[in-house]
Design a protein around this motif. Structure first.
Motif, short mmCIF file in Angstrom:
data_model
loop_
_atom_site.label_atom_id
_atom_site.label_comp_id
_atom_site.label_asym_id
_atom_site.label_seq_id
_atom_site.Cartn_x
_atom_site.Cartn_y
_atom_site.Cartn_z
N ALA A 38 0.83 -1.21 0.00
CA ALA A 38 0.00 0.00 0.00
C ALA A 38 0.86 1.26 0.00
N GLY A 39 1.97 1.20 0.76
CA GLY A 39 2.87 2.35 0.78
C GLY A 39 3.53 2.58 -0.57
N LEU A 40 3.91 1.50 -1.25
CA LEU A 40 4.50 1.64 -2.59
C LEU A 40 3.50 2.23 -3.57
N VAL A 41 2.23 1.83 -3.43
CA VAL A 41 1.19 2.42 -4.29
C VAL A 41 1.11 3.93 -4.06
N VAL A 42 1.20 4.34 -2.80
CA VAL A 42 1.16 5.77 -2.48
C VAL A 42 2.37 6.49 -3.10
N LEU A 82 4.04 17.25 -2.57
CA LEU A 82 3.08 16.14 -2.52
C LEU A 82 3.46 15.15 -1.42
N GLY A 83 4.77 14.95 -1.21
CA GLY A 83 5.19 14.08 -0.11
C GLY A 83 4.74 14.62 1.23
N PHE A 84 4.88 15.93 1.43
CA PHE A 84 4.41 16.55 2.67
C PHE A 84 2.90 16.39 2.82
N ALA A 85 2.17 16.61 1.72
CA ALA A 85 0.70 16.47 1.77
C ALA A 85 0.31 15.04 2.10
N GLY A 86 0.98 14.08 1.45
CA GLY A 86 0.70 12.69 1.75
C GLY A 86 1.05 12.34 3.18
N ASN A 87 2.14 12.92 3.67
CA ASN A 87 2.55 12.71 5.07
C ASN A 87 1.44 13.15 6.01
N ALA A 88 0.88 14.33 5.76
CA ALA A 88 -0.17 14.86 6.62
C ALA A 88 -1.41 13.98 6.60
N VAL A 89 -1.80 13.54 5.40
CA VAL A 89 -3.01 12.71 5.28
C VAL A 89 -2.80 11.36 5.97
N LEU A 90 -1.66 10.71 5.69
CA LEU A 90 -1.40 9.39 6.27
C LEU A 90 -1.23 9.48 7.79
N SER A 91 -0.65 10.58 8.27
CA SER A 91 -0.49 10.75 9.72
C SER A 91 -1.84 10.94 10.39
N LEU A 92 -2.71 11.73 9.76
CA LEU A 92 -4.04 11.97 10.33
C LEU A 92 -4.86 10.68 10.39
N LEU A 344 14.69 9.85 -8.67
CA LEU A 344 14.80 11.01 -7.78
C LEU A 344 13.43 11.53 -7.38
N THR A 345 12.45 11.43 -8.29
CA THR A 345 11.08 11.83 -7.92
C THR A 345 10.56 10.95 -6.80
N LEU A 346 10.76 9.64 -6.92
CA LEU A 346 10.36 8.72 -5.86
C LEU A 346 11.08 9.04 -4.55
N ALA A 347 12.36 9.42 -4.67
CA ALA A 347 13.14 9.75 -3.47
C ALA A 347 12.61 10.99 -2.78
N PHE A 348 12.32 12.02 -3.54
CA PHE A 348 11.86 13.26 -2.92
C PHE A 348 10.44 13.13 -2.39
N VAL A 349 9.60 12.33 -3.05
CA VAL A 349 8.29 12.03 -2.50
C VAL A 349 8.45 11.31 -1.16
N SER A 350 9.37 10.34 -1.12
CA SER A 350 9.60 9.58 0.11
C SER A 350 10.14 10.47 1.22
N ILE A 351 10.99 11.43 0.87
CA ILE A 351 11.50 12.35 1.88
C ILE A 351 10.34 13.11 2.53
N GLY A 352 9.42 13.59 1.70
CA GLY A 352 8.26 14.29 2.24
C GLY A 352 7.41 13.39 3.11
N LEU A 353 7.23 12.13 2.68
CA LEU A 353 6.44 11.19 3.46
C LEU A 353 7.10 10.84 4.79
N GLU A 354 8.43 10.81 4.81
CA GLU A 354 9.15 10.43 6.03
C GLU A 354 9.43 11.62 6.95
N PHE A 355 9.20 12.81 6.47
CA PHE A 355 9.62 14.02 7.19
C PHE A 355 8.98 14.11 8.57
N ASN A 356 9.79 14.48 9.55
CA ASN A 356 9.33 14.68 10.91
C ASN A 356 9.37 16.18 11.21
N ALA A 357 8.22 16.75 11.48
CA ALA A 357 8.14 18.21 11.68
C ALA A 357 8.96 18.69 12.85
#
Length: 395
Positions: A38-42, A82-92, A344-357
């Motif tokens: 599921a995470g890979l799909v995201v 988009l990684g940050f946005a996905g991070n927020a949605v998945l965290s919520l 690199l797109t996958l990497a930067f999306v992942s960075i946003g998804l992994e980011f800790n505020a």
């Protein structure tokens, strides 16, 4: 998995275990193959959306006031956003940690950087005029050392200092990524540095050509100034195109020369951190001395192996460029470039998804001040070097 990858992921797991003072440590969410899928799909879904936005936004805004800016926005901007946005949605929704195994930032980044080497032809660097090479070496050295010193003066962590100095002095995203692998920096530090690169690079696309025209700089000096000062290659190309065809040529040569030095800086950072950390990391107080077998083994363990792939890909691309017809080679290099952009797109999306505020709160305003001051130093020193080294250059 290499020792560098293992250490980096170990640091990441340690970072994830950190909590605010006084707060209980949450139990780790159970991982399962289904959540990883599921995470890979995201990740891949967001990366595909990045490609859509990169093409659609400039087309949709063409002829408007935002249209010119939209053309200059690079794919990492959309990917991180988009990684940050996905991070927020998945965290919520409480599922982000369950999907964390799919957010393979290091893996995607190392694929992208190795393929990046295939786009840097050392024959081009070898044929470049001496001033381009000299400017790149001097500017990287001066800006890196100033940024390192100033960040240290403000008390920033050595790993964050390395990321900021590398991004400012070499080539933005890619340099920060290489430095992160070399010094085993936290993902949050890499995300923060990447964000600063974006914030400072986009305005420079229009600011530097305008200032060059205002000061009456020659095309060669303009190009050298742009190529040496704007952090990312794509932004350099955009700014060079704004300034004109001749400035674009020189800007590209200078930036390619800087890119070619990426591996050298990564090696030097690895060497510095290995020697610096060794005494403190030896609980028996018997840290290896540099040059003996133990120190060399430690250096090899901490050396980012992808740098070798980066250099090898560049050498192979150079050899093939000299031995194969362009009609045969170019489609293959284009394919490698497309895979590189995807990785690199996958990497930067992942960075946003992994980011800790919390990293922003912990870092505070000091990294922003470092980036701003060092950018001004970069502009002034870069202009001085370009004016001296390229003043007599003629096309």
């Amino acid at each position: 998995m290499s020792a560098t990858e293992g250490a980096t992921e170990g640091a990441a797991r340690a970072g994830e275990a950190e909590v605010e003072q006084g707060a209980p440590v949450p139990a780790p969410a159970p991982a399962s193959p289904l959540w990883t899928v599921a995470g890979l799909v995201v990740v891949f879904g967001l990366a595909a959306l990045v490609g859509v936005l990169t093409d659609a936004v400039p087309a949709a805004t063409e002829g408007t006031g935002f249209g010119r800016v939209a053309k200059s926005i690079e794919y990492p901007v959309y990917a991180i956003a988009l990684g940050f946005a996905g991070n927020a949605v998945l965290s919520l929704t409480g599922v982000r940690q369950r999907m964390a195994a799919a957010f393979r930032t290091e893996f995607f980044i190392k694929i992208g950087l190795v393929l990046l080497g295939a786009t840097i032809n050392f024959a081009v660097v070898a044929r470049a005029a001496g001033p381009a090479v000299l400017q790149a070496v001097l500017l990287i050295t001066i800006v890196f050392l100033f940024t390192w010193w100033f960040a240290g003066l403000l008390g920033l962590d050595d790993k964050l200092r390395a990321l900021l100095a590398s991004a400012l002095s070499i080539c933005g995203f890619s340099a920060a990524v290489a430095a992160a692998g070399a010094v085993e920096a936290k993902k949050e530090q890499l995300a923060y540095t990447a964000t600063l690169v974006i914030v400072f690079a986009v305005p420079s696309i229009f600011l530097l050509p305008w200032l060059a025209d205002l000061m009456g700089l020659s095309p060669a000096v303009t190009g050298a100034w742009i190529g040496g000062n704007i952090d990312t290659t794509a932004a350099v190309t955009a700014a060079g195109a704004v300034a004109g065809e001749q400035p674009l040529q020189i800007a590209s040569i200078v930036k390619v020369t800087q890119n070619a030095l990426l591996g050298v800086v990564a090696v030097l950072l690895t060497l510095y951190f290995a020697v610096k950390v060794a005494p403190a990391g030896d609980p028996a107080g018997k840290a290896p001395r540099f040059g003996d077998r133990r120190s060399l083994l430690m250096l090899w363990e901490r050396f980012p192996k992808f740098v070798l792939g980066f250099l090898l890909a560049s050498v192979v691309a150079t050899v093939l460029a000299e031995s194969l017809p362009a009609a045969v080679l170019e489609p293959r290099l284009d394919a490698a470039k497309e895979i590189q952009v995807w990785a690199l797109t996958l990497a930067f999306v992942s960075i946003g998804l992994e980011f800790n505020a919390r990293s922003i709160k912990e870092s505070g305003w000091k990294p922003i001040l470092v980036f701003a001051v060092a950018t001004v130093v970069n502009l002034v020193v870069g202009l001085a070097l370009a004016s001296v080294l390229f003043r007599d250059f003629s096309f």
